[in-house]
Design an enzyme around this catalytic site. Sequence first.
Site, PDB file in Angstrom:
ATOM      1  CG  ASP A  68      -5.775   4.421  -1.626  1.00 42.09           C
ATOM      2  OD1 ASP A  68      -6.581   5.252  -1.174  1.00 42.09           O
ATOM      3  OD2 ASP A  68      -4.616   4.321  -1.199  1.00 42.09           O
ATOM      4  CG  ASN A 137       4.705  -0.413   3.962  1.00 42.92           C
ATOM      5  OD1 ASN A 137       4.341   0.659   3.491  1.00 42.92           O
ATOM      6  ND2 ASN A 137       3.965  -1.501   3.907  1.00 42.92           N
ATOM      7  CG  HIS A 139       1.766   2.001   1.645  1.00 43.77           C
ATOM      8  ND1 HIS A 139       1.260   1.219   2.659  1.00 43.77           N
ATOM      9  CD2 HIS A 139       1.201   3.216   1.826  1.00 43.77           C
ATOM     10  CE1 HIS A 139       0.429   1.938   3.393  1.00 43.77           C
ATOM     11  NE2 HIS A 139       0.382   3.143   2.913  1.00 43.77           N
ATOM     12  CD  GLU A 144       0.823  -2.485   1.787  1.00 44.90           C
ATOM     13  OE1 GLU A 144       1.765  -1.697   1.986  1.00 44.90           O
ATOM     14  OE2 GLU A 144      -0.045  -2.736   2.649  1.00 44.90           O
TER      15      GLU A 144
HETATM   16  C1  GLP Z   1      -2.692   4.912   3.782  1.00 47.07           C
HETATM   17  C2  GLP Z   1      -3.145   5.335   2.366  1.00 47.07           C
HETATM   18  C3  GLP Z   1      -2.122   6.171   1.709  1.00 47.07           C
HETATM   19  C4  GLP Z   1      -1.551   7.141   2.720  1.00 47.07           C
HETATM   20  C5  GLP Z   1      -0.700   6.369   3.700  1.00 47.07           C
HETATM   21  C6  GLP Z   1      -0.113   7.212   4.818  1.00 47.07           C
HETATM   22  O1  GLP Z   1      -2.807   3.573   4.043  1.00 47.07           O
HETATM   23  N1  GLP Z   1      -3.534   4.277   1.489  1.00 47.07           N
HETATM   24  O2  GLP Z   1      -2.684   6.856   0.604  1.00 47.07           O
HETATM   25  O3  GLP Z   1      -0.760   8.075   2.089  1.00 47.07           O
HETATM   26  O4  GLP Z   1      -1.354   5.235   4.143  1.00 47.07           O
HETATM   27  O5  GLP Z   1      -1.063   7.502   5.784  1.00 47.07           O
HETATM   28  P1  GLP Z   1      -0.830   8.539   6.948  1.00 47.07           P
HETATM   29  O6  GLP Z   1      -0.821   9.883   6.323  1.00 47.07           O
HETATM   30  O7  GLP Z   1      -2.011   8.334   7.866  1.00 47.07           O
HETATM   31  O8  GLP Z   1       0.458   8.214   7.592  1.00 47.07           O
END
Ligand code: GLP
Length: 245
Positions: A68, A137, A139, A144
């Site tokens: 992404d 959340n 995702h 989302e």
């Molecule tokens: C981000 C990314 C995801 C990631 C998630 C968790 O916003 N788009 O690909 O897996 O949130 O992030 P973190 O590992 O910092 O908790």
Amino acid sequence: MIRLRRFDRREDVTAAAADVVCALLAANPEAVIGLATGRTQEPLFTELLRRHRAGGVSFRRAIFFHLDEYWRLPASSPQSMSHTLRSLFVGATDLPADRFHCVDGMAVDPAAEAARYETKIRQASGIDLQLLGMGTNGHIGFNEPGSPHDSRMRLINLTDETREQNRDFFPPDAVVPAQALTMGIATILEAKSILVLVTGASKRAALQAAVEGTISAACPASALRRHPDCTMLCDAEAVSSLKGM
Ligand code: GLP
């Protein structure tokens, strides 16, 4: 189906994830790997680089796709996902630059960029292993809550919760982008295997919803239960609310 593996510490999750990546590349040096960003993935990059420098793994013939990208953030911006992956990991490996595929967050037409990227994935014969994290959340990528499970790559509005969660990656005076281009849930589910890293107490509720709740658009990660080969590597803090853990 989700195979859950519980580890005492997050370092063990990182090591187990690195084992999976290295085993795949040992079996198939030309493997196509989908990379995610985020705090959970960063120790994995460090560990893979350590093994690479020790001669334990080569990425020379692999292909990487990232998951992404923030919309309207140039690849040169330190906060862009492609810049992050290049500086923390890919750029320090032996992977030739043209084997790292990125979504262009500055493309003129998001739908055309999404279609171009999906075509690239297909031309590479699909993703063998998709690495994922999970938002608080639920995702995956930037899909989302509310994202249909048959969604393809597209432009999506980020929730305030997600933007707040990622605020620390940006300078204090910067605005966290409100939109991103993300592989869709259906795009992710087409990967031959999926490896999700889930660590820390902040992911407890999302993990519980994903593995024990209803499979629904309200919890994007619940879609992973429809995949034939999805493994979640979790630490003790993340799994502590799950039945039998
Ligand atoms: C981000 C990314 C995801 C990631 C998630 C968790 O916003 N788009 O690909 O897996 O949130 O992030 P973190 O590992 O910092 O908790």
